[in-house]
Design a protein around this motif. Sequence first.
Motif, PDB file in Angstrom:
ATOM      1  N   THR A  40       0.817  -1.219   0.000  1.00 18.27           N
ATOM      2  CA  THR A  40       0.000   0.000   0.000  1.00 18.27           C
ATOM      3  C   THR A  40       0.850   1.269   0.000  1.00 18.27           C
ATOM      4  O   THR A  40       0.641   2.141  -0.857  1.00 18.27           O
ATOM      5  CB  THR A  40      -0.985  -0.014   1.179  1.00 18.27           C
ATOM      6  N   PRO A  41       1.812   1.442   0.912  1.00 15.75           N
ATOM      7  CA  PRO A  41       2.656   2.643   0.825  1.00 15.75           C
ATOM      8  C   PRO A  41       3.468   2.692  -0.466  1.00 15.75           C
ATOM      9  O   PRO A  41       3.745   3.769  -0.990  1.00 15.75           O
ATOM     10  CB  PRO A  41       3.583   2.527   2.038  1.00 15.75           C
ATOM     11  N   ALA A  42       3.799   1.525  -1.013  1.00 18.24           N
ATOM     12  CA  ALA A  42       4.576   1.484  -2.255  1.00 18.24           C
ATOM     13  C   ALA A  42       3.793   2.059  -3.431  1.00 18.24           C
ATOM     14  O   ALA A  42       4.389   2.517  -4.408  1.00 18.24           O
ATOM     15  CB  ALA A  42       5.008   0.048  -2.552  1.00 18.24           C
ATOM     16  N   LEU A  43       2.477   2.075  -3.335  1.00 15.55           N
ATOM     17  CA  LEU A  43       1.657   2.639  -4.409  1.00 15.55           C
ATOM     18  C   LEU A  43       1.920   4.126  -4.620  1.00 15.55           C
ATOM     19  O   LEU A  43       1.725   4.650  -5.711  1.00 15.55           O
ATOM     20  CB  LEU A  43       0.167   2.425  -4.105  1.00 15.55           C
ATOM     21  N   LEU A  44       2.354   4.808  -3.573  1.00 11.93           N
ATOM     22  CA  LEU A  44       2.606   6.245  -3.685  1.00 11.93           C
ATOM     23  C   LEU A  44       3.906   6.560  -4.436  1.00 11.93           C
ATOM     24  O   LEU A  44       4.100   7.688  -4.869  1.00 11.93           O
ATOM     25  CB  LEU A  44       2.659   6.891  -2.297  1.00 11.93           C
ATOM     26  N   LEU A  72       7.053  10.902   0.229  1.00 11.11           N
ATOM     27  CA  LEU A  72       7.852   9.748  -0.178  1.00 11.11           C
ATOM     28  C   LEU A  72       8.635   9.178   1.005  1.00 11.11           C
ATOM     29  O   LEU A  72       8.660   7.963   1.226  1.00 11.11           O
ATOM     30  CB  LEU A  72       8.797  10.161  -1.307  1.00 11.11           C
ATOM     31  N   PHE A  73       9.253  10.052   1.780  1.00  9.42           N
ATOM     32  CA  PHE A  73      10.023   9.623   2.942  1.00  9.42           C
ATOM     33  C   PHE A  73       9.142   8.873   3.950  1.00  9.42           C
ATOM     34  O   PHE A  73       9.502   7.808   4.439  1.00  9.42           O
ATOM     35  CB  PHE A  73      10.688  10.834   3.608  1.00  9.42           C
ATOM     36  N   LEU A  74       7.986   9.458   4.243  1.00 11.61           N
ATOM     37  CA  LEU A  74       7.099   8.844   5.225  1.00 11.61           C
ATOM     38  C   LEU A  74       6.525   7.517   4.723  1.00 11.61           C
ATOM     39  O   LEU A  74       6.317   6.589   5.504  1.00 11.61           O
ATOM     40  CB  LEU A  74       5.980   9.812   5.598  1.00 11.61           C
ATOM     41  N   SER A  75       6.308   7.412   3.426  1.00 13.47           N
ATOM     42  CA  SER A  75       5.850   6.136   2.857  1.00 13.47           C
ATOM     43  C   SER A  75       6.910   5.058   3.020  1.00 13.47           C
ATOM     44  O   SER A  75       6.604   3.921   3.394  1.00 13.47           O
ATOM     45  CB  SER A  75       5.521   6.296   1.371  1.00 13.47           C
ATOM     46  N   LEU A 120       0.149  10.481   3.490  1.00 13.47           N
ATOM     47  CA  LEU A 120      -1.014  10.919   2.706  1.00 13.47           C
ATOM     48  C   LEU A 120      -1.335  12.394   2.971  1.00 13.47           C
ATOM     49  O   LEU A 120      -1.679  13.139   2.051  1.00 13.47           O
ATOM     50  CB  LEU A 120      -2.226  10.045   3.035  1.00 13.47           C
ATOM     51  N   LEU A 121      -1.204  12.813   4.223  1.00 12.43           N
ATOM     52  CA  LEU A 121      -1.427  14.214   4.570  1.00 12.43           C
ATOM     53  C   LEU A 121      -0.399  15.107   3.877  1.00 12.43           C
ATOM     54  O   LEU A 121      -0.739  16.188   3.378  1.00 12.43           O
ATOM     55  CB  LEU A 121      -1.370  14.389   6.089  1.00 12.43           C
ATOM     56  N   SER A 122       0.848  14.656   3.816  1.00 15.04           N
ATOM     57  CA  SER A 122       1.886  15.417   3.107  1.00 15.04           C
ATOM     58  C   SER A 122       1.565  15.530   1.625  1.00 15.04           C
ATOM     59  O   SER A 122       1.746  16.591   1.016  1.00 15.04           O
ATOM     60  CB  SER A 122       3.249  14.744   3.264  1.00 15.04           C
ATOM     61  N   LEU A 123       1.076  14.442   1.042  1.00 21.10           N
ATOM     62  CA  LEU A 123       0.702  14.474  -0.371  1.00 21.10           C
ATOM     63  C   LEU A 123      -0.460  15.429  -0.604  1.00 21.10           C
ATOM     64  O   LEU A 123      -0.447  16.221  -1.558  1.00 21.10           O
ATOM     65  CB  LEU A 123       0.349  13.065  -0.862  1.00 21.10           C
TER      66      LEU A 123
END
Length: 132
Positions: A7-11, A73-76, A99-102
């Motif tokens: 899931t985080p990799a999707l970003l 990206l870092f947080l993901s 997600l909030l950063s995005l």
Amino acid sequence: MTLHIETPALLFSATSLILLAYTNRFLTIASIVRGLKKTYDEKENKTILLEIKNLNLRLTLIRYMQLFGVCCLFLSVFAMLLLFIDLQVISLYFFGLSLLSLLTSLGLSFWEISISVNALRLHLSGLMDDNL
């Protein structure tokens, strides 16, 4: 609630493309500012100075857009690391922060685009008035 490592990799792909677009915008505006600065040094036109100030605001917004995109990206990646070491709950919070950063980055992007469109409308308003 369970978060899977995919899931985080999707970003990654989305964030990478967004950062590339932001960089292109930054480079284009920086080039325009350099040209306008040279013209201002020769003519000292107040209109050119106002355009430079507008572009400077846009450059600042793009810098923050990039900052929040990189934070996303870092947080993901960090959320993925936490999932890898089996810290499920903490990884959910870090993914939420990514997600909030995005969202913040995209909101700033919308603001920057609005400034750009308003500046173009103002720039073209004289042309439209003359031809109507």
